[in-house]
Design a protein around this motif. Structure first.
Motif, PDB file in Angstrom:
ATOM      1  N   SER A  65       0.845  -1.183   0.000  1.00  0.00           N
ATOM      2  CA  SER A  65       0.000   0.000   0.000  1.00  0.00           C
ATOM      3  C   SER A  65       0.884   1.238   0.000  1.00  0.00           C
ATOM      4  CB  SER A  65      -0.933   0.011   1.219  1.00  0.00           C
ATOM      5  OG  SER A  65      -0.196   0.153   2.410  1.00  0.00           O
ATOM      6  N   VAL A  66       0.332   2.354  -0.483  1.00  0.00           N
ATOM      7  CA  VAL A  66       1.080   3.607  -0.552  1.00  0.00           C
ATOM      8  C   VAL A  66       0.177   4.760  -0.131  1.00  0.00           C
ATOM      9  CG1 VAL A  66       2.668   2.883  -2.388  1.00  0.00           C
ATOM     10  CG2 VAL A  66       0.459   3.929  -2.982  1.00  0.00           C
ATOM     11  N   SER A  67       0.797   5.906   0.068  1.00  0.00           N
ATOM     12  CA  SER A  67       0.059   7.143   0.284  1.00  0.00           C
ATOM     13  C   SER A  67       0.837   8.258  -0.387  1.00  0.00           C
ATOM     14  CB  SER A  67      -0.126   7.436   1.769  1.00  0.00           C
ATOM     15  OG  SER A  67       1.124   7.627   2.403  1.00  0.00           O
ATOM     16  N   ARG A  68       0.121   9.352  -0.725  1.00  0.00           N
ATOM     17  CA  ARG A  68       0.794  10.511  -1.322  1.00  0.00           C
ATOM     18  C   ARG A  68       0.126  11.761  -0.757  1.00  0.00           C
ATOM     19  NH1 ARG A  68       3.081  11.955  -6.507  1.00  0.00           N
ATOM     20  NH2 ARG A  68       4.667  13.512  -5.964  1.00  0.00           N
ATOM     21  N   GLU A  69       0.446  12.017   0.509  1.00  0.00           N
ATOM     22  CA  GLU A  69      -0.137  13.166   1.206  1.00  0.00           C
ATOM     23  C   GLU A  69       0.613  14.457   0.900  1.00  0.00           C
ATOM     24  OE1 GLU A  69      -0.352  12.118   5.308  1.00  0.00           O
ATOM     25  OE2 GLU A  69      -1.745  10.460   4.967  1.00  0.00           O
ATOM     26  N   GLU A  72       6.344  15.721  -1.946  1.00  0.00           N
ATOM     27  CA  GLU A  72       7.720  15.284  -1.768  1.00  0.00           C
ATOM     28  C   GLU A  72       7.844  13.837  -1.306  1.00  0.00           C
ATOM     29  OE1 GLU A  72       6.888  19.420  -1.304  1.00  0.00           O
ATOM     30  OE2 GLU A  72       6.318  17.788   0.042  1.00  0.00           O
ATOM     31  N   SER A  73       6.761  13.246  -0.822  1.00  0.00           N
ATOM     32  CA  SER A  73       6.865  11.987  -0.113  1.00  0.00           C
ATOM     33  C   SER A  73       5.939  10.918  -0.684  1.00  0.00           C
ATOM     34  CB  SER A  73       6.527  12.231   1.367  1.00  0.00           C
ATOM     35  OG  SER A  73       6.580  11.034   2.095  1.00  0.00           O
ATOM     36  N   PHE A  74       6.440   9.695  -0.784  1.00  0.00           N
ATOM     37  CA  PHE A  74       5.648   8.592  -1.341  1.00  0.00           C
ATOM     38  C   PHE A  74       6.043   7.313  -0.614  1.00  0.00           C
ATOM     39  CE2 PHE A  74       2.752   6.749  -4.049  1.00  0.00           C
ATOM     40  CZ  PHE A  74       3.250   5.943  -5.066  1.00  0.00           C
ATOM     41  N   PRO A  75       5.603   7.137   0.629  1.00  0.00           N
ATOM     42  CA  PRO A  75       5.997   5.947   1.384  1.00  0.00           C
ATOM     43  C   PRO A  75       5.282   4.688   0.913  1.00  0.00           C
ATOM     44  CG  PRO A  75       4.509   7.317   2.664  1.00  0.00           C
ATOM     45  CD  PRO A  75       4.823   8.084   1.424  1.00  0.00           C
ATOM     46  N   LEU A  76       5.996   3.582   1.009  1.00  0.00           N
ATOM     47  CA  LEU A  76       5.476   2.274   0.621  1.00  0.00           C
ATOM     48  C   LEU A  76       5.380   1.388   1.853  1.00  0.00           C
ATOM     49  CD1 LEU A  76       4.860   0.114  -1.698  1.00  0.00           C
ATOM     50  CD2 LEU A  76       7.291  -0.479  -1.486  1.00  0.00           C
ATOM     51  N   THR A  77       4.220   0.816   2.093  1.00  0.00           N
ATOM     52  CA  THR A  77       4.043  -0.130   3.191  1.00  0.00           C
ATOM     53  C   THR A  77       3.952  -1.537   2.624  1.00  0.00           C
ATOM     54  OG1 THR A  77       2.951   1.470   4.642  1.00  0.00           O
ATOM     55  CG2 THR A  77       2.575  -0.858   5.105  1.00  0.00           C
ATOM     56  N   VAL A  78       4.807  -2.392   3.135  1.00  0.00           N
ATOM     57  CA  VAL A  78       4.771  -3.806   2.766  1.00  0.00           C
ATOM     58  C   VAL A  78       3.963  -4.502   3.858  1.00  0.00           C
ATOM     59  CG1 VAL A  78       6.147  -5.829   2.191  1.00  0.00           C
ATOM     60  CG2 VAL A  78       7.049  -3.536   1.736  1.00  0.00           C
TER      61      VAL A  78
END
Lengths: 116, 115
Positions: A65-69, A72-78
């Protein structure tokens, strides 16, 4: 200097845990991407985002899953649903103002995730 | 569907020898083509790109590539390899998919350089 920062460089996950990989860019790029790399498999697209608060599944999104709040940031959750998460993960970004610039990918230096 | 084939998984050359890495693509329109290099445990660095015009493109680190439409190829070459060129090399084609532009990568060719 502008660039993409991925952290951590190495990450260990226990069975059943969720882990989050960080990707931050200061290039003012609109689009960001997550790729998974396994030996002999090349780069496979997990998720991508072209604008804040919007993202699209790539070829192998299941278990991620990802988020784009922020731009500058695009974290990936495994997530624990990803049964084989051990791999090298690469983040990239690009400017999408025209077709040529859209292919000017800048890559981070990667995060190596290992299940222990 | 757009795809990239790199027929050679692993190539070994001697330092000072010439190098050619093969890349074939499948794409219906005029392709945008790229070569990237990856050192172990690192991200990808762009070596060169082809958008249009001269079919022989020059890149960084002394690399060049030639676009041959008739063969759907974009092979990477270097006249004299240095030990520091040992790395993995990826060919990619730019493709419009799902309403956005994306890079489609080959599976890579690992280059070993013998002293």
């Amino acid at each position: 200097d502008g660039g993409i920062t991925q952290s951590p460089k190495y990450l260990f996950r226990k069975e059943g845990q969720n882990v989050t990989l960080s990707c931050e860019q200061n290039l003012n790029h609109d689009a960001m991407y997550w790729y998974r790399q396994d030996p002999g498999q090349g780069l496979r697209l997990i998720y991508y985002s072209q604008i804040v608060n919007d993202f699209q599944k790539g070829d192998i999104a299941e278990g991620y899953s990802v988020s784009r709040e922020k731009k500058e940031s695009f974290p990936l959750t495994v997530t624990s649903a990803q049964k084989n998460p051990t791999a090298f993960y690469l983040c990239a970004s690009t400017d999408i103002k025209n077709r040529r610039s859209a292919y000017g990918y800048t890559f981070g230096s990667g995060t190596r995730l290992t299940v222990v | 569907a757009q795809s990239v084939t790199q027929p050679d998984i692993h190539i070994t050359v001697s330092e000072g020898a010439s190098l050619e890495l093969r890349c074939n693509y499948s794409y219906g329109a005029t392709p945008y083509l790229f070569w990237y290099v990856q050192s172990p445990g690192q991200g990808l660095q762009l070596l060169l790109k082809y958008f249009s015009g001269d079919t022989l493109v020059q890149g960084i680190k002394g690399f060049e590539a030639e676009f041959k439409r008739s063969q759907s190829s974009f092979n990477l070459r270097k006249p004299s390899v240095h030990w520091s060129d040992a790395a993995e090399y990826f060919c990619a084609v730019g493709a419009r998919m799902g309403g956005s532009e994306k890079l489609v990568f080959g599976k890579g060719t690992k280059l070993t350089v013998n002293p």
